[in-house]
Design an enzyme around this catalytic site. Structure first.
Site, short mmCIF file in Angstrom:
data_model
loop_
_atom_site.label_atom_id
_atom_site.label_comp_id
_atom_site.label_asym_id
_atom_site.label_seq_id
_atom_site.Cartn_x
_atom_site.Cartn_y
_atom_site.Cartn_z
CG ASP A 10 -0.49 -46.26 23.39
OD1 ASP A 10 0.06 -45.21 23.01
OD2 ASP A 10 -0.60 -47.26 22.67
CB SER A 11 -3.37 -43.94 20.60
OG SER A 11 -2.29 -44.72 20.13
CE1 TYR A 42 -6.14 -41.35 20.22
CE2 TYR A 42 -4.64 -40.18 21.67
CZ TYR A 42 -5.84 -40.81 21.46
OH TYR A 42 -6.73 -40.89 22.49
N GLY A 43 -1.39 -40.91 15.51
CA GLY A 43 -0.18 -40.35 14.91
C GLY A 43 -0.36 -39.40 13.75
CB CYS A 73 0.90 -42.41 23.81
SG CYS A 73 0.46 -41.93 22.13
CG ASN A 74 7.03 -41.79 22.08
OD1 ASN A 74 7.98 -41.33 22.68
ND2 ASN A 74 6.78 -43.09 22.06
CD GLU A 158 -3.62 -49.98 17.73
OE1 GLU A 158 -4.82 -50.17 17.92
OE2 GLU A 158 -2.79 -49.93 18.67
CB CYS A 192 6.26 -45.00 18.03
SG CYS A 192 4.54 -45.57 17.91
CB THR A 193 4.60 -47.08 23.21
OG1 THR A 193 3.34 -46.56 22.75
CG2 THR A 193 5.27 -46.08 24.11
CG HIS A 194 1.67 -48.83 18.53
ND1 HIS A 194 1.32 -47.78 19.35
CD2 HIS A 194 0.51 -49.47 18.24
CE1 HIS A 194 0.01 -47.78 19.53
NE2 HIS A 194 -0.50 -48.80 18.86
N1 DGL Z 1 1.95 -45.52 20.54
C1 DGL Z 1 1.85 -44.17 20.15
C2 DGL Z 1 3.20 -43.47 20.27
O1 DGL Z 1 4.03 -43.86 21.06
C3 DGL Z 1 1.30 -43.83 18.81
C4 DGL Z 1 0.31 -44.57 18.20
C5 DGL Z 1 -0.65 -43.84 17.34
O2 DGL Z 1 -0.32 -43.32 16.26
O3 DGL Z 1 -1.78 -43.85 17.78
O4 DGL Z 1 3.42 -42.51 19.57
#
Ligand code: DGL
Length: 275
Positions: A10-11, A42-43, A73-74, A158, A192-194
């Site tokens: 994941d990011s 990353y988003g 990570c999506n 984060e 989104c996994t967050h």
């Molecule tokens: N956890 C990541 C996801 O599922 C995104 C996080 C990010 O923006 O880095 O999309």
């Protein structure tokens, strides 16, 4: 061909919400988690950057002996998975596999809705890719899928700012905007996994009849099914019950913050991925 652990990428910290469920469902396997915390989120990054960073992390997990890597990570699944599967994997390690989490989620989402109206929240990258709309549309053409990008939510998680008034404000703002676009939504997919870390605030912002789906258990069930159907991969996965945590940022920070998400003490190591 090397045998080894399952790599989970994941990011940042969000993939820990997926790893938790993988370990719960399939505890016998070894797992290596890699969070690219130094470059998260990353988003909001470009396609090129997300692809390049994800590929570097996948290569790192291959170097560490993982025959199977899950992009937990999506954003990476939406922007980088296909190119990595089609272009890079055949050149790098044709026997290895890289799996994403959008398809398995899309496969089950239709089971939950009564109104046939689904909401999807995600990062700007995931939402603009339209990956969920396309995948769900192929499998459940009767569903109306309405999306909302929530660019503030990952930074809140984060930075461990998810329990304060600021977080409540941004969660409410996006939930309201989504429901204004489609008031018939009865199922909200956290794409989104967050976002499971924001679950209490998300549930408070929604009317009680709306069901919230997070991906951890969905991905864990899908992996269990995949391994049953792919004995050639299953037999390459080592089974000593080991968990290794790696981060591209400082390990002190990951230990502190990651422990909050993981629910148990984490001892991580810092690694460098090749540019
Ligand atoms: N956890 C990541 C996801 O599922 C995104 C996080 C990010 O923006 O880095 O999309």
């Amino acid at each position: 061909m090397q045998n080894g652990p399952i790599g989970v990428f994941d990011s940042g910290y969000g993939g820990l919400t997926v790893l938790k469920e993988l370990v719960q469902k399939l505890p016998e396997y070894d797992y290596v988690y890699l969070g690219d915390n130094a470059r998260a989120p990353y988003g909001t990054r470009s396609f090129e950057a997300i692809y390049e960073y994800t590929l570097q992390c996948v290569k790192k997990l291959f170097e560490l002996g993982c025959p199977l890597v899950i992009l937990a990570c999506n954003t990476a699944s939406a922007k980088a998975l296909r190119t990595i599967q089609q272009k890079d994997l055949p050149l790098l390690q044709p026997q290895n596999r890289v799996l994403g989490i959008i398809r398995p989620t899309a496969e089950v989402v239709g089971q939950y809705t009564q109104s046939n109206h689904i909401g999807v929240v995600g990062t700007t990258g995931t939402i603009t890719s339209e990956s969920y709309v396309l995948e769900i549309g192929k499998l459940f053409p009767q569903l109306t899928v309405t999306q909302e990008a929530c660019p503030m939510w990952v930074p809140l998680v984060e930075n461990n700012e998810m329990n304060n008034e600021g977080a409540r404000y941004f969660v409410k703002q996006h939930v309201n905007q989504l429901l204004q676009k489609d008031p018939l939504i009865d199922t909200l997919l956290l794409g989104c996994t967050h976002y499971p870390l924001l679950m209490p605030l998300i549930e408070q912002a929604l009317p009680p009849h709306v069901k919230v789906l997070s991906q951890g258990t969905i991905v864990a069930n899908s992996l269990a099914d995949y391994l049953q159907r792919h004995p050639e991969m299953q037999t390459r996965l080592t089974q000593k019950g080991e968990r290794t945590f790696l981060t591209t940022d400082t390990n002190e920070q990951f230990n502190k913050q990651g422990t909050l998400f993981w629910g148990a003490p984490i001892v991580s190591q810092q690694v460098h991925v090749h540019e």
